[in-house]
Design a protein around this motif. Sequence first.
Motif, PDB file in Angstrom:
ATOM      1  N   ASN A  23       0.785  -1.235  -0.032  1.00  0.00           N
ATOM      2  CA  ASN A  23      -0.060   0.107   0.005  1.00  0.00           C
ATOM      3  C   ASN A  23       0.869   1.444  -0.148  1.00  0.00           C
ATOM      4  O   ASN A  23       0.624   2.185  -0.599  1.00  0.00           O
ATOM      5  CB  ASN A  23      -1.015  -0.042   1.125  1.00  0.00           C
ATOM      6  CG  ASN A  23      -2.047  -0.939   1.016  1.00  0.00           C
ATOM      7  OD1 ASN A  23      -2.494  -1.528  -0.053  1.00  0.00           O
ATOM      8  ND2 ASN A  23      -2.546  -1.452   2.089  1.00  0.00           N
ATOM      9  N   ASP A  24       1.906   1.283   0.825  1.00  0.00           N
ATOM     10  CA  ASP A  24       2.874   2.507   0.748  1.00  0.00           C
ATOM     11  C   ASP A  24       3.711   2.647  -0.643  1.00  0.00           C
ATOM     12  O   ASP A  24       3.463   3.896  -1.008  1.00  0.00           O
ATOM     13  CB  ASP A  24       3.974   2.010   1.802  1.00  0.00           C
ATOM     14  CG  ASP A  24       3.561   2.278   3.413  1.00  0.00           C
ATOM     15  OD1 ASP A  24       2.198   2.582   3.276  1.00  0.00           O
ATOM     16  OD2 ASP A  24       4.275   1.949   4.459  1.00  0.00           O
ATOM     17  N   MET A  25       3.893   1.403  -1.198  1.00  0.00           N
ATOM     18  CA  MET A  25       4.415   1.622  -2.487  1.00  0.00           C
ATOM     19  C   MET A  25       3.504   2.199  -3.710  1.00  0.00           C
ATOM     20  O   MET A  25       3.817   2.957  -4.482  1.00  0.00           O
ATOM     21  CB  MET A  25       5.039   0.501  -3.110  1.00  0.00           C
ATOM     22  CG  MET A  25       6.293   0.029  -2.384  1.00  0.00           C
ATOM     23  SD  MET A  25       7.702   1.039  -2.436  1.00  0.00           S
ATOM     24  CE  MET A  25       7.964   1.081  -4.211  1.00  0.00           C
ATOM     25  N   ARG A  26       2.346   1.734  -3.456  1.00  0.00           N
ATOM     26  CA  ARG A  26       1.143   2.174  -4.356  1.00  0.00           C
ATOM     27  C   ARG A  26       0.999   3.755  -4.040  1.00  0.00           C
ATOM     28  O   ARG A  26       0.894   4.627  -5.185  1.00  0.00           O
ATOM     29  CB  ARG A  26      -0.188   1.464  -4.113  1.00  0.00           C
ATOM     30  CG  ARG A  26      -1.030   2.045  -5.154  1.00  0.00           C
ATOM     31  CD  ARG A  26      -2.505   1.394  -4.874  1.00  0.00           C
ATOM     32  NE  ARG A  26      -2.299  -0.441  -4.927  1.00  0.00           N
ATOM     33  CZ  ARG A  26      -3.232  -0.991  -4.284  1.00  0.00           C
ATOM     34  NH1 ARG A  26      -4.017  -0.675  -3.378  1.00  0.00           N
ATOM     35  NH2 ARG A  26      -2.751  -2.366  -4.183  1.00  0.00           N
ATOM     36  N   GLU A  27       1.037   4.378  -2.988  1.00  0.00           N
ATOM     37  CA  GLU A  27       1.075   5.663  -2.786  1.00  0.00           C
ATOM     38  C   GLU A  27       2.196   6.291  -3.174  1.00  0.00           C
ATOM     39  O   GLU A  27       2.203   7.657  -3.636  1.00  0.00           O
ATOM     40  CB  GLU A  27       0.880   6.028  -1.215  1.00  0.00           C
ATOM     41  CG  GLU A  27       0.663   7.176  -0.866  1.00  0.00           C
ATOM     42  CD  GLU A  27      -0.454   8.219  -1.222  1.00  0.00           C
ATOM     43  OE1 GLU A  27      -0.495   9.285  -1.112  1.00  0.00           O
ATOM     44  OE2 GLU A  27      -1.479   7.628  -1.722  1.00  0.00           O
ATOM     45  N   VAL A  28       3.324   6.061  -3.040  1.00  0.00           N
ATOM     46  CA  VAL A  28       4.702   6.461  -3.749  1.00  0.00           C
ATOM     47  C   VAL A  28       4.637   6.577  -5.012  1.00  0.00           C
ATOM     48  O   VAL A  28       5.007   7.601  -5.679  1.00  0.00           O
ATOM     49  CB  VAL A  28       5.890   5.762  -3.179  1.00  0.00           C
ATOM     50  CG1 VAL A  28       7.227   6.239  -3.966  1.00  0.00           C
ATOM     51  CG2 VAL A  28       5.943   6.029  -1.571  1.00  0.00           C
ATOM     52  N   ARG A  29       3.978   5.430  -5.849  1.00  0.00           N
ATOM     53  CA  ARG A  29       4.038   5.645  -7.222  1.00  0.00           C
ATOM     54  C   ARG A  29       3.070   6.590  -7.633  1.00  0.00           C
ATOM     55  O   ARG A  29       3.440   7.381  -8.835  1.00  0.00           O
ATOM     56  CB  ARG A  29       3.735   4.221  -7.719  1.00  0.00           C
ATOM     57  CG  ARG A  29       5.016   3.513  -7.904  1.00  0.00           C
ATOM     58  CD  ARG A  29       4.470   2.066  -8.609  1.00  0.00           C
ATOM     59  NE  ARG A  29       4.731   0.878  -7.673  1.00  0.00           N
ATOM     60  CZ  ARG A  29       3.667   0.101  -7.507  1.00  0.00           C
ATOM     61  NH1 ARG A  29       2.701  -0.132  -8.036  1.00  0.00           N
ATOM     62  NH2 ARG A  29       3.808  -0.706  -6.612  1.00  0.00           N
ATOM     63  N   LEU A  32       4.727  10.183  -7.142  1.00  0.00           N
ATOM     64  CA  LEU A  32       5.746  10.453  -8.129  1.00  0.00           C
ATOM     65  C   LEU A  32       5.477  10.488  -9.567  1.00  0.00           C
ATOM     66  O   LEU A  32       5.675  11.399 -10.305  1.00  0.00           O
ATOM     67  CB  LEU A  32       6.704   9.052  -8.030  1.00  0.00           C
ATOM     68  CG  LEU A  32       7.873   9.042  -9.094  1.00  0.00           C
ATOM     69  CD1 LEU A  32       8.706  10.293  -8.833  1.00  0.00           C
ATOM     70  CD2 LEU A  32       8.542   7.792  -8.951  1.00  0.00           C
ATOM     71  N   GLY A  33       4.256   9.752  -9.857  1.00  0.00           N
ATOM     72  CA  GLY A  33       3.582  10.125 -11.140  1.00  0.00           C
ATOM     73  C   GLY A  33       2.867  11.613 -11.235  1.00  0.00           C
ATOM     74  O   GLY A  33       2.872  12.059 -12.212  1.00  0.00           O
ATOM     75  N   TYR A  34       2.430  12.096 -10.190  1.00  0.00           N
ATOM     76  CA  TYR A  34       1.827  13.323 -10.064  1.00  0.00           C
ATOM     77  C   TYR A  34       3.007  14.518 -10.158  1.00  0.00           C
ATOM     78  O   TYR A  34       2.951  15.283 -11.036  1.00  0.00           O
ATOM     79  CB  TYR A  34       1.182  13.510  -8.698  1.00  0.00           C
ATOM     80  CG  TYR A  34       0.758  15.118  -8.531  1.00  0.00           C
ATOM     81  CD1 TYR A  34      -0.400  15.484  -9.187  1.00  0.00           C
ATOM     82  CD2 TYR A  34       1.406  15.942  -7.743  1.00  0.00           C
ATOM     83  CE1 TYR A  34      -0.903  16.697  -8.999  1.00  0.00           C
ATOM     84  CE2 TYR A  34       1.033  17.269  -7.593  1.00  0.00           C
ATOM     85  CZ  TYR A  34      -0.143  17.714  -8.349  1.00  0.00           C
ATOM     86  OH  TYR A  34      -0.662  19.007  -8.232  1.00  0.00           O
ATOM     87  N   GLN A  38       3.776  17.272 -13.104  1.00  0.00           N
ATOM     88  CA  GLN A  38       4.039  18.622 -12.969  1.00  0.00           C
ATOM     89  C   GLN A  38       5.300  18.959 -13.566  1.00  0.00           C
ATOM     90  O   GLN A  38       5.083  20.267 -14.249  1.00  0.00           O
ATOM     91  CB  GLN A  38       3.938  18.750 -11.490  1.00  0.00           C
ATOM     92  CG  GLN A  38       2.457  18.613 -10.761  1.00  0.00           C
ATOM     93  CD  GLN A  38       1.598  19.707 -11.384  1.00  0.00           C
ATOM     94  OE1 GLN A  38       1.886  20.909 -11.381  1.00  0.00           O
ATOM     95  NE2 GLN A  38       0.275  19.205 -11.965  1.00  0.00           N
ATOM     96  N   TYR A  39       6.245  18.234 -13.346  1.00  0.00           N
ATOM     97  CA  TYR A  39       7.463  18.384 -13.923  1.00  0.00           C
ATOM     98  C   TYR A  39       7.642  18.664 -15.300  1.00  0.00           C
ATOM     99  O   TYR A  39       8.221  19.764 -16.052  1.00  0.00           O
ATOM    100  CB  TYR A  39       8.692  17.553 -13.583  1.00  0.00           C
ATOM    101  CG  TYR A  39       9.963  17.640 -14.010  1.00  0.00           C
ATOM    102  CD1 TYR A  39      10.802  18.716 -13.703  1.00  0.00           C
ATOM    103  CD2 TYR A  39      10.303  17.337 -15.464  1.00  0.00           C
ATOM    104  CE1 TYR A  39      12.020  19.118 -14.538  1.00  0.00           C
ATOM    105  CE2 TYR A  39      11.613  17.356 -16.033  1.00  0.00           C
ATOM    106  CZ  TYR A  39      12.485  18.386 -15.263  1.00  0.00           C
ATOM    107  OH  TYR A  39      13.466  18.478 -16.213  1.00  0.00           O
ATOM    108  N   ALA A  40       6.846  17.807 -16.133  1.00  0.00           N
ATOM    109  CA  ALA A  40       6.554  17.728 -17.541  1.00  0.00           C
ATOM    110  C   ALA A  40       5.989  19.011 -17.922  1.00  0.00           C
ATOM    111  O   ALA A  40       6.453  19.872 -18.987  1.00  0.00           O
ATOM    112  CB  ALA A  40       6.082  16.478 -18.151  1.00  0.00           C
ATOM    113  N   TYR A  41       4.873  19.365 -17.271  1.00  0.00           N
ATOM    114  CA  TYR A  41       3.969  20.534 -17.795  1.00  0.00           C
ATOM    115  C   TYR A  41       4.912  21.885 -17.470  1.00  0.00           C
ATOM    116  O   TYR A  41       4.982  22.647 -18.431  1.00  0.00           O
ATOM    117  CB  TYR A  41       2.974  20.842 -16.520  1.00  0.00           C
ATOM    118  CG  TYR A  41       2.100  21.930 -16.661  1.00  0.00           C
ATOM    119  CD1 TYR A  41       1.479  22.285 -17.776  1.00  0.00           C
ATOM    120  CD2 TYR A  41       2.337  22.919 -15.693  1.00  0.00           C
ATOM    121  CE1 TYR A  41       0.568  23.463 -17.956  1.00  0.00           C
ATOM    122  CE2 TYR A  41       1.558  24.102 -15.823  1.00  0.00           C
ATOM    123  CZ  TYR A  41       0.725  24.213 -16.979  1.00  0.00           C
ATOM    124  OH  TYR A  41       0.074  25.398 -16.857  1.00  0.00           O
TER     125      TYR A  41
END
Length: 91
Positions: A23-29, A32-34, A38-41
């Motif tokens: 569950n923690d890894m799912r939240e981190v992923r 990170l995707g968010y 934002q970085y790409a934008y």
Amino acid sequence: MSTDSVVLEHLQAIRTGMDRLHNDMREVRRRLGYLEGQYAYLSIRVDRMDERMEEKAASGAVTRAENGPENVTVNGTGGNGEHLGGDGSTG
């Protein structure tokens, strides 16, 4: 307490810990995707700003004084947004 029950309790504790990690890894992923989005934008926006600045510089609309960015002149306005007169004075 039998050996089997001790082993089963340990296996259950391991399984519970693994579930928490999953569950923690799912939240981190997700986070990170968010951040990647934002970085790409922001990267695209900076690239567009750079292109616009290069176009303005090529057309002569932007000049930069020797002393740094606070003295940039864009279409008759100083770096602080004041309108410059024909002689460069504020007014």
